[in-house]
Write a protein that holds these residues in place. Structure first.
Motif, PDB file in Angstrom:
ATOM      1  N   ALA A   1      -2.601 -11.401  17.031  1.00 27.60           N
ATOM      2  CA  ALA A   1      -1.584 -12.033  16.184  1.00 27.60           C
ATOM      3  C   ALA A   1      -0.881 -13.165  16.929  1.00 27.60           C
ATOM      4  O   ALA A   1      -0.618 -14.222  16.358  1.00 27.60           O
ATOM      5  CB  ALA A   1      -0.575 -10.988  15.709  1.00 27.60           C
ATOM      6  N   LYS A   2      -0.595 -12.953  18.200  1.00 29.02           N
ATOM      7  CA  LYS A   2       0.047 -14.012  19.000  1.00 29.02           C
ATOM      8  C   LYS A   2      -0.895 -15.197  19.180  1.00 29.02           C
ATOM      9  O   LYS A   2      -0.487 -16.352  19.047  1.00 29.02           O
ATOM     10  CB  LYS A   2       0.475 -13.464  20.367  1.00 29.02           C
ATOM     11  N   ALA A   3      -2.152 -14.906  19.476  1.00 25.11           N
ATOM     12  CA  ALA A   3      -3.126 -15.967  19.746  1.00 25.11           C
ATOM     13  C   ALA A   3      -3.472 -16.778  18.499  1.00 25.11           C
ATOM     14  O   ALA A   3      -3.745 -17.973  18.593  1.00 25.11           O
ATOM     15  CB  ALA A   3      -4.401 -15.362  20.340  1.00 25.11           C
ATOM     16  N   GLU A   4      -3.460 -16.128  17.344  1.00 32.78           N
ATOM     17  CA  GLU A   4      -3.900 -16.798  16.115  1.00 32.78           C
ATOM     18  C   GLU A   4      -2.756 -17.309  15.252  1.00 32.78           C
ATOM     19  O   GLU A   4      -3.001 -17.788  14.145  1.00 32.78           O
ATOM     20  CB  GLU A   4      -4.790 -15.847  15.308  1.00 32.78           C
ATOM     21  N   ALA A   5      -1.541 -17.221  15.741  1.00 31.80           N
ATOM     22  CA  ALA A   5      -0.385 -17.671  14.952  1.00 31.80           C
ATOM     23  C   ALA A   5      -0.406 -19.191  14.827  1.00 31.80           C
ATOM     24  O   ALA A   5      -0.160 -19.897  15.793  1.00 31.80           O
ATOM     25  CB  ALA A   5       0.910 -17.192  15.603  1.00 31.80           C
TER      26      ALA A   5
ATOM     27  N   GLU B   1       6.520 -15.895   8.382  1.00 28.97           N
ATOM     28  CA  GLU B   1       7.087 -15.535   7.075  1.00 28.97           C
ATOM     29  C   GLU B   1       6.225 -16.074   5.932  1.00 28.97           C
ATOM     30  O   GLU B   1       6.040 -15.407   4.913  1.00 28.97           O
ATOM     31  CB  GLU B   1       8.546 -15.992   6.947  1.00 28.97           C
ATOM     32  N   ASN B   2       5.653 -17.259   6.102  1.00 31.96           N
ATOM     33  CA  ASN B   2       4.779 -17.819   5.062  1.00 31.96           C
ATOM     34  C   ASN B   2       3.481 -17.022   4.951  1.00 31.96           C
ATOM     35  O   ASN B   2       3.011 -16.734   3.851  1.00 31.96           O
ATOM     36  CB  ASN B   2       4.459 -19.282   5.339  1.00 31.96           C
ATOM     37  N   TYR B   3       2.924 -16.684   6.100  1.00 34.89           N
ATOM     38  CA  TYR B   3       1.670 -15.924   6.130  1.00 34.89           C
ATOM     39  C   TYR B   3       1.842 -14.564   5.445  1.00 34.89           C
ATOM     40  O   TYR B   3       1.058 -14.189   4.577  1.00 34.89           O
ATOM     41  CB  TYR B   3       1.200 -15.753   7.575  1.00 34.89           C
ATOM     42  N   LEU B   4       2.878 -13.830   5.843  1.00 34.81           N
ATOM     43  CA  LEU B   4       3.051 -12.476   5.324  1.00 34.81           C
ATOM     44  C   LEU B   4       3.527 -12.448   3.872  1.00 34.81           C
ATOM     45  O   LEU B   4       3.000 -11.694   3.064  1.00 34.81           O
ATOM     46  CB  LEU B   4       4.012 -11.684   6.213  1.00 34.81           C
ATOM     47  N   VAL B   5       4.504 -13.273   3.535  1.00 34.31           N
ATOM     48  CA  VAL B   5       5.044 -13.252   2.176  1.00 34.31           C
ATOM     49  C   VAL B   5       3.983 -13.692   1.169  1.00 34.31           C
ATOM     50  O   VAL B   5       3.961 -13.227   0.033  1.00 34.31           O
ATOM     51  CB  VAL B   5       6.336 -14.105   2.077  1.00 34.31           C
ATOM     52  N   GLY B   6       3.075 -14.536   1.597  1.00 31.05           N
ATOM     53  CA  GLY B   6       2.018 -14.990   0.714  1.00 31.05           C
ATOM     54  C   GLY B   6       0.872 -14.003   0.544  1.00 31.05           C
ATOM     55  O   GLY B   6      -0.037 -14.226  -0.240  1.00 31.05           O
ATOM     56  N   MET B   7       0.910 -12.904   1.272  1.00 28.68           N
ATOM     57  CA  MET B   7      -0.171 -11.919   1.245  1.00 28.68           C
ATOM     58  C   MET B   7       0.069 -10.869   0.155  1.00 28.68           C
ATOM     59  O   MET B   7       1.098 -10.192   0.175  1.00 28.68           O
ATOM     60  CB  MET B   7      -0.246 -11.224   2.616  1.00 28.68           C
TER      61      MET B   7
ATOM     62  N   GLU C   1      15.832 -14.207   1.481  1.00 26.36           N
ATOM     63  CA  GLU C   1      16.367 -13.336   2.530  1.00 26.36           C
ATOM     64  C   GLU C   1      15.233 -12.775   3.387  1.00 26.36           C
ATOM     65  O   GLU C   1      15.337 -12.705   4.613  1.00 26.36           O
ATOM     66  CB  GLU C   1      17.170 -12.198   1.892  1.00 26.36           C
ATOM     67  N   LEU C   2      14.130 -12.378   2.747  1.00 24.36           N
ATOM     68  CA  LEU C   2      12.969 -11.856   3.471  1.00 24.36           C
ATOM     69  C   LEU C   2      12.415 -12.909   4.421  1.00 24.36           C
ATOM     70  O   LEU C   2      12.188 -12.640   5.597  1.00 24.36           O
ATOM     71  CB  LEU C   2      11.889 -11.429   2.477  1.00 24.36           C
ATOM     72  N   ARG C   3      12.224 -14.123   3.920  1.00 25.42           N
ATOM     73  CA  ARG C   3      11.705 -15.206   4.765  1.00 25.42           C
ATOM     74  C   ARG C   3      12.636 -15.490   5.948  1.00 25.42           C
ATOM     75  O   ARG C   3      12.188 -15.654   7.079  1.00 25.42           O
ATOM     76  CB  ARG C   3      11.496 -16.480   3.943  1.00 25.42           C
ATOM     77  N   ALA C   4      13.932 -15.524   5.691  1.00 22.68           N
ATOM     78  CA  ALA C   4      14.907 -15.791   6.754  1.00 22.68           C
ATOM     79  C   ALA C   4      14.919 -14.656   7.779  1.00 22.68           C
ATOM     80  O   ALA C   4      15.023 -14.905   8.994  1.00 22.68           O
ATOM     81  CB  ALA C   4      16.300 -15.982   6.157  1.00 22.68           C
ATOM     82  N   PHE C   5      14.815 -13.425   7.303  1.00 19.29           N
ATOM     83  CA  PHE C   5      14.822 -12.264   8.199  1.00 19.29           C
ATOM     84  C   PHE C   5      13.622 -12.306   9.139  1.00 19.29           C
ATOM     85  O   PHE C   5      13.762 -12.116  10.353  1.00 19.29           O
ATOM     86  CB  PHE C   5      14.827 -10.971   7.367  1.00 19.29           C
ATOM     87  N   ILE C   6      12.438 -12.596   8.595  1.00 21.56           N
ATOM     88  CA  ILE C   6      11.238 -12.679   9.438  1.00 21.56           C
ATOM     89  C   ILE C   6      11.319 -13.885  10.371  1.00 21.56           C
ATOM     90  O   ILE C   6      10.996 -13.792  11.556  1.00 21.56           O
ATOM     91  CB  ILE C   6       9.960 -12.729   8.576  1.00 21.56           C
ATOM     92  N   ALA C   7      11.768 -15.017   9.860  1.00 19.68           N
ATOM     93  CA  ALA C   7      11.862 -16.237  10.674  1.00 19.68           C
ATOM     94  C   ALA C   7      12.779 -16.052  11.874  1.00 19.68           C
ATOM     95  O   ALA C   7      12.550 -16.647  12.930  1.00 19.68           O
ATOM     96  CB  ALA C   7      12.346 -17.406   9.815  1.00 19.68           C
ATOM     97  N   ALA C   8      13.795 -15.209  11.736  1.00 20.73           N
ATOM     98  CA  ALA C   8      14.761 -14.997  12.819  1.00 20.73           C
ATOM     99  C   ALA C   8      14.243 -14.056  13.907  1.00 20.73           C
ATOM    100  O   ALA C   8      14.861 -13.934  14.964  1.00 20.73           O
ATOM    101  CB  ALA C   8      16.070 -14.448  12.249  1.00 20.73           C
TER     102      ALA C   8
END
Length: 109
Positions: free
Chosen positions: A66-70, A75-81, A27-34
């Motif tokens: 953050a925009k330039a380095e994305a 969701e993968n970046y943040l959840v993996g932190m 749910e967290l990944r989907a929420f961020i992805a959206a």
């Protein structure tokens, strides 16, 4: 200073989901992805501010970075932190938003 490009309510929802990661990771990944690009960049910027990569006064620069380095899905970046939710909470506090006040509003609805 530019305004945050995500609602504090959404940030608190991400913090809540992140703290329940074992039960709510999908749910967290989907929420961020959206989220739109501005919201994702703001979320990453808040995380960076919370872990002292940027100062709160540098919110605009953190969002632009953050925009330039994305390069990976946000969701993968943040959840993996590790400590992601703690960093987000600290980032909100650093820019003058009380996560507990927003959380109270979040659960009162």
């Amino acid at each position: 200073m530019d305004e945050l490009q995500i609602s504090p309510r959404k940030v608190v929802q991400v913090i809540f989901l992140a703290r329940e990661k074992a039960m709510a990771e999908a749910e967290l990944r989907a929420f961020i992805a959206a989220m739109n690009e501005d919201e994702k960049a703001s979320l990453v910027a808040l995380t960076w501010i919370g872990r002292d990569t940027f100062d709160a006064d540098d919110l605009e620069e953190a969002i632009a970075t953050a925009k330039a380095e994305a390069t990976a899905p946000t969701e993968n970046y943040l959840v993996g932190m590790p400590l992601f939710a703690d960093y987000l909470e600290a980032g909100l506090e650093a820019i003058g938003i009380s996560p507990s006040d927003v959380e109270e509003d979040f659960f009162d609805r």
